[in-house]
Design a protein around this motif. Structure first.
Motif, PDB file in Angstrom:
ATOM      1  N   ASP A 102      28.206  -0.062 -10.864  1.00 49.28           N
ATOM      2  CA  ASP A 102      27.363  -0.239  -9.693  1.00 49.28           C
ATOM      3  C   ASP A 102      27.709   0.807  -8.624  1.00 49.28           C
ATOM      4  OD1 ASP A 102      26.469  -1.181  -7.081  1.00 49.28           O
ATOM      5  OD2 ASP A 102      26.044  -3.101  -8.048  1.00 49.28           O
ATOM      6  N   LYS A 103      26.761   1.709  -8.351  1.00 50.02           N
ATOM      7  CA  LYS A 103      26.988   2.814  -7.405  1.00 50.02           C
ATOM      8  C   LYS A 103      27.292   2.308  -5.997  1.00 50.02           C
ATOM      9  CE  LYS A 103      25.882   6.335 -10.157  1.00 50.02           C
ATOM     10  NZ  LYS A 103      26.933   7.119 -10.760  1.00 50.02           N
ATOM     11  N   ALA A 104      26.605   1.259  -5.554  1.00 49.95           N
ATOM     12  CA  ALA A 104      26.867   0.712  -4.221  1.00 49.95           C
ATOM     13  C   ALA A 104      28.291   0.177  -4.128  1.00 49.95           C
ATOM     14  CB  ALA A 104      25.853  -0.384  -3.893  1.00 49.95           C
ATOM     15  N   HIS A 131      30.806   2.950  -3.701  1.00 52.92           N
ATOM     16  CA  HIS A 131      30.891   3.382  -2.296  1.00 52.92           C
ATOM     17  C   HIS A 131      31.811   2.445  -1.507  1.00 52.92           C
ATOM     18  CE1 HIS A 131      27.972   6.703  -1.783  1.00 52.92           C
ATOM     19  NE2 HIS A 131      27.444   6.191  -2.888  1.00 52.92           N
ATOM     20  N   LEU A 132      31.651   1.147  -1.732  1.00 52.02           N
ATOM     21  CA  LEU A 132      32.508   0.170  -1.065  1.00 52.02           C
ATOM     22  C   LEU A 132      33.965   0.378  -1.462  1.00 52.02           C
ATOM     23  CD1 LEU A 132      32.944  -2.395   0.643  1.00 52.02           C
ATOM     24  CD2 LEU A 132      32.494  -3.716  -1.443  1.00 52.02           C
TER      25      LEU A 132
END
Length: 143
Positions: free
Chosen positions: A114-116, A119-120
């Motif tokens: 999961d790309k999001a 980022h987190l």
């Protein structure tokens, strides 16, 4: 029942928190009943984390050695808190645990692809691993 947990996941995914929560849940946080093995521990000098990629092979070997020692001592719960992106990185942990009569559980912590979430993880990981590196690790992750 003796248990070994092999945690896998990207930097910042919550492996260290998961390891401690697992110990708290399974053995009520009784320090004599569990041991958490993290290669990161070897990078702490005078209370500060100082990563040195040249030391990584040595420190992984030291972590494996202390893991095997914990198993040999019969500690009921032994947890490996490393990224373990590739299977070869943790196979020795599994084999040692089986050889010493432990039940082994592999746990993937977080969302790898999961790309999001990547980022987190880049924002919250305590070792300042860059998003680019985390994304590369996610791409290389072996299921």
């Amino acid at each position: 029942m003796k248990q070994a947990f092999i945690l896998r996941g990207l930097p910042g995914s919550g492996k260290t928190h998961y390891a401690q929560s697992l110990a708290d849940d399974l053995v009520a946080g009784d320090a004599s009943q569990y041991f958490i093995c993290s290669t990161d521990d070897f990078f702490v000098q005078d209370g500060h984390y100082q990563f040195d990629k040249h030391k990584l092979p040595e420190y992984h070997n030291l972590n494996l050695a202390r893991y095997i020692k914990a198993l040999a001592e019969g500690i009921p719960l032994v947890i490996v808190d490393n990224t373990n992106i590739k299977k070869w990185e943790f196979i020795a942990y599994i084999e040692a645990a089986h050889a010493l009569g432990y039940q082994v559980k592999e746990v993937i912590v977080g969302e790898v692809k999961d790309k999001a979430m990547q980022h987190l993880y880049a924002q919250r990981n305590t070792h300042k691993v860059a998003l680019r590196t985390i994304a590369k690790m996610a791409y290389q992750f072996e299921w």
